[in-house]
Structure formats: C-alpha cells, structure tokens
Enzyme design. Structure first.
Site, PDB file in Angstrom:
ATOM      1  N   PHE A  70       0.829  -1.215   0.000  1.00  0.00           N
ATOM      2  CA  PHE A  70       0.000   0.000   0.000  1.00  0.00           C
ATOM      3  C   PHE A  70       0.861   1.261   0.000  1.00  0.00           C
ATOM      4  O   PHE A  70       0.620   2.192  -0.771  1.00  0.00           O
ATOM      5  CB  PHE A  70      -0.909  -0.028   1.235  1.00  0.00           C
ATOM      6  N   ASP A  71       1.868   1.312   0.869  1.00  0.00           N
ATOM      7  CA  ASP A  71       2.738   2.491   0.975  1.00  0.00           C
ATOM      8  C   ASP A  71       3.414   2.808  -0.346  1.00  0.00           C
ATOM      9  O   ASP A  71       3.410   3.941  -0.825  1.00  0.00           O
ATOM     10  CB  ASP A  71       3.831   2.275   2.026  1.00  0.00           C
ATOM     11  N   THR A  72       4.024   1.768  -0.934  1.00  0.00           N
ATOM     12  CA  THR A  72       4.774   1.968  -2.175  1.00  0.00           C
ATOM     13  C   THR A  72       3.854   2.433  -3.296  1.00  0.00           C
ATOM     14  O   THR A  72       4.187   3.364  -4.040  1.00  0.00           O
ATOM     15  CB  THR A  72       5.469   0.666  -2.589  1.00  0.00           C
TER      16      THR A  72
END
Length: 425
Positions: free
Chosen positions: A218-220
C-alpha cells in the site's frame, strides 16, 4: 478507471463510524497549540495486546508534552484474535485523544484506507506499533504538510542523516527493494517501506481510490501514484532500531511487493491511471531562459549536424569511416561549442573561451565514443553496409550525444553558478 475530483483544500467533516470510539475532551497540562490544526496518527495493529498499551501511552505522552498542534491517536485493529481490541477500547475510554477502530479484515493498507479516508484532520499519519522510529522526527515529518510546502512525507532509513540499527538480512532486503524501485519504476523517494509516513488529508483522500493494494505494498503504491501526479514528497532522516519481535513474513512480503510493482508498471504503461494534479503542477513553466536555450540549441545543433554530414561524406572519400567520423566530429564540436557559448548561453568576450572549449571537449569525447561504437556495431552486424547505412547509424548516435551535450553545457560548462560572465543584457 475510477474518476477523481481535482485536488482541493476544502473538505467536509467526516461522519462518525460504527465501531469507533471518538476522542474528545480538554487536554490537561498540554503545551500551547498552534491554531486549530489537527493531526491524526494511526497505529495499525494485529494481535498486539502485549505492546499496544505501552506504545500508545508513550506516543500520547510525547505528543502531549512536545507537539504544538492538536492531535488524535487512532488505534486501527486489523481483525485481531487476541485481546488487542479490549486494550484499545480501554485506552480510548481513558485518554481523550485516543480512539479505537475495529476492522473485520486484516491488512495495514486496508486500515489506513478506512481511517485516512474518513478523517477530518488536516494531516494524517501512521507509525508502526513498535515505535521503531524515533518520535523526535514526527514534527519535522508533518510540519511541511501543515505549512502547505509538501503533499506527502516519509521517514527514510536510507537518508544520509539517519541512524539505523538492524540486522544485515533486513538491511540487504530493504536496500535491494528500493534500488529495484528506482531502477524499474523511476522512483525518486529513497525508502518506501519505513513505517513512518504522513500526508495532507485532502491530497491523500484523492489518491486512495486509485490504490489497489490493502497490505504491505500500500505504501509503495501510494508513493508511486503521488510521484506520477507531480505531488511533492518530503523525506525526513530518522533514528530507527529494528524490532526483534517483528512477525512480518519477509519472503511473502517481498513476493507481494514484486507482484505489486509489476501491476503498477502495467497500469502506468497502459495509461490506466489518470489522477488530477495540483494547481502548482498545472501552472508549472519552463525554468527561466530554458525555452530560449532549447530553441537556440536546436538551431545550432541542426547547423552542426548539416556541417558534420557534409564533412563526413567528403572525408569518407579519402579515409576509412572511423577517422572520417572523428575528424568531422572534432571540427563541428569546436564550432558547436563556440556558437552555443555566444547565442544559446549568452557568454561574450574571450574570457574562459579556451576553458569552455576544453570542457566542451568532454561532450565531444562522449559523442565520439557513441558514434565510433555505432560504426563498430554496424560493421559486425552488416560488414557490407554502404555509406548510407553508416550515416544513418552515426546520425542516431549523434542525436543521443546531443542530449548529453545540452545537459553538460547547461549544467556544467555554462552553469549559472560558475562565476560572473559577460551575458546578454
């Protein structure tokens, strides 16, 4: 494709949600707060009853004593099967600035999507429950977002100013992953996986509908989408100590991340992602002088190429291809540097003229290497190739060398920071 509204600064307050224990009440003994800005810190947890209370109390104490803005701590329970939810609700009942949200499904990305998507705060953030990242970096993380300077902010363990303590295995995996992101996705941020991030709420809520992953990638994915939208990502060096009790499945996480990278790459290549960009990106213009320099450089380059072709064809009747190319390139390179010096970059007079020719010779050598390599490859692939094929290969190689030449001349040879020169008034 999901349609997204333009980036805006206005947003309505989010409605209350079932399963959430709200924050509220006065903050006794708190430092003076700056205006009415609100920062929401999300702590995603799964089966963390043994560390959750210590983490939340430490985070609350730090923010209450040092943080100059209003804040809210939201514990997002990702379908824990131990006593995590009971601990979270007890903390929310005791501490006014803490609330608890329960999700029926696992996934850090899923928790952030729900809490960030419903938040009424000015800035949303998250950090891992183990608090591996030093809290001293939190204010530097969110300050550029509150000021409007940046859109997202990340803690970076790979920043030069960071102090990191972790095992060689995790260090190798982290660095390899971020190198892959830079090499394959052209990412400019240095650390995609550090559990210490923040974003302007109005910005991130526009991005969430385009993020597909609900777990560790999700972050990337969020950062890649932000970069492709022209958003500004601020990086903060952090102090970080590896959690020896971490239960992350490294192999599975790495495989999921690689699959995520492939999916985002496919979407980018197919043009499936069409996010709106902020006004400052839409209003961006070429750097002062760059428009003129590109036009002038193109004219000089066209004249130089025409002269090169004529010289090469003439010399080719007398000598082999390699020396003909070298001589033609050398003559036109000297003329090219002189013309660009005068007309493209506005440098007049004889001061540093020889120095500029010597430095421009670096571009000549690059062009010579590319063009000679093109001739050599053509000779291996097609030994009986005629002059026309030779010339085509040389023009292609010199076109690439032209791009390199412009960058070298603009940034280095005639760079604005290299001392006073007589320039066009």
């Amino acid at each position: 494709m999901t349609q997204s509204a333009p980036f805006e600064t206005d947003r309505d307050a989010a409605p209350a949600r079932a399963g959430a224990i709200p924050s509220g009440g006065p903050r006794g003994g708190a430092p003076s707060r700056v205006g009415t800005r609100l920062v929401e810190v999300v702590v995603p947890v799964y089966n963390e009853e043994h560390v959750l209370e210590r983490c939340v109390r430490r985070l609350h104490a730090y923010l209450d004593e040092t943080f100059p803005y209003d804040y809210r701590i939201t514990v997002a329970d990702n379908a824990s099967i131990d006593g995590t939810w009971a601990v979270a609700t007890a903390l929310a009942a005791e501490i006014p600035q803490v609330r608890a949200v329960h999700l029926d499904l696992k996934g850090r990305g899923r928790a952030l999507r729900q809490v960030w998507g419903d938040s009424d705060a000015d800035v949303v953030a998250y950090m891992d429950v183990d608090l591996s990242t030093g809290l001293e970096a939190f204010l530097p993380l969110v300050a550029p977002l509150l000021s409007g300077h940046s859109d997202l902010a990340i803690g970076s363990r790979l920043h030069r100013g960071s102090a990191v303590v972790r095992g060689p295995k995790r260090e190798f995996i982290s660095r390899t992953y971020n190198v892959l992101l830079r090499a394959t996705m052209a990412a400019k941020f240095s650390d995609a996986q550090c559990g210490f991030k923040a974003a302007r709420t109005d910005v991130v809520q526009r991005l969430l509908s385009e993020v597909e992953d609900n777990a560790w990638f999700f972050d990337t994915e969020l950062l890649l989408l932000a970069e492709r939208s022209g958003l500004r990502i601020h990086e903060v060096p952090v102090d970080w100590v590896d959690d020896p009790d971490s239960r992350v499945d490294i192999v599975r996480t790495v495989l999921d991340d690689l699959r995520g990278m492939a999916r985002v790459a496919r979407r980018s290549l197919s043009g499936a992602t069409r996010l709106p960009v902020p006004p400052r990106v839409q209003q961006a213009r070429l750097a002062p002088g760059l428009g003129w320099q590109l036009a002038s450089f193109a004219v000089v380059g066209t004249l130089s190429t025409a002269a090169y072709v004529l010289l090469y064809l003439g010399l080719r009747q007398l000598v082999p291809a390699l020396p003909a190319n070298a001589l033609a390139l050398m003559v036109t390179a000297v003329a090219n540097t002189a013309l660009n010096r005068r007309f493209t970059f506005g440098v007049t007079g004889s001061r540093d003229a020889l120095k500029h020719q010597v430095e421009g010779g670096i571009a000549f050598l690059i062009g010579l290497g590319l063009s000679s390599g093109a001739i050599a490859l053509l000779g291996l692939a097609r030994p009986q190739a005629g002059h026309g094929a030779e010339l085509t290969a040389l023009v292609v190689a010199n076109a690439l060398a032209t791009v390199v030449r412009f960058v070298l001349l603009r940034v280095w040879v005639f760079g604005p920071g290299r001392g006073a020169r007589g320039r066009r008034g």
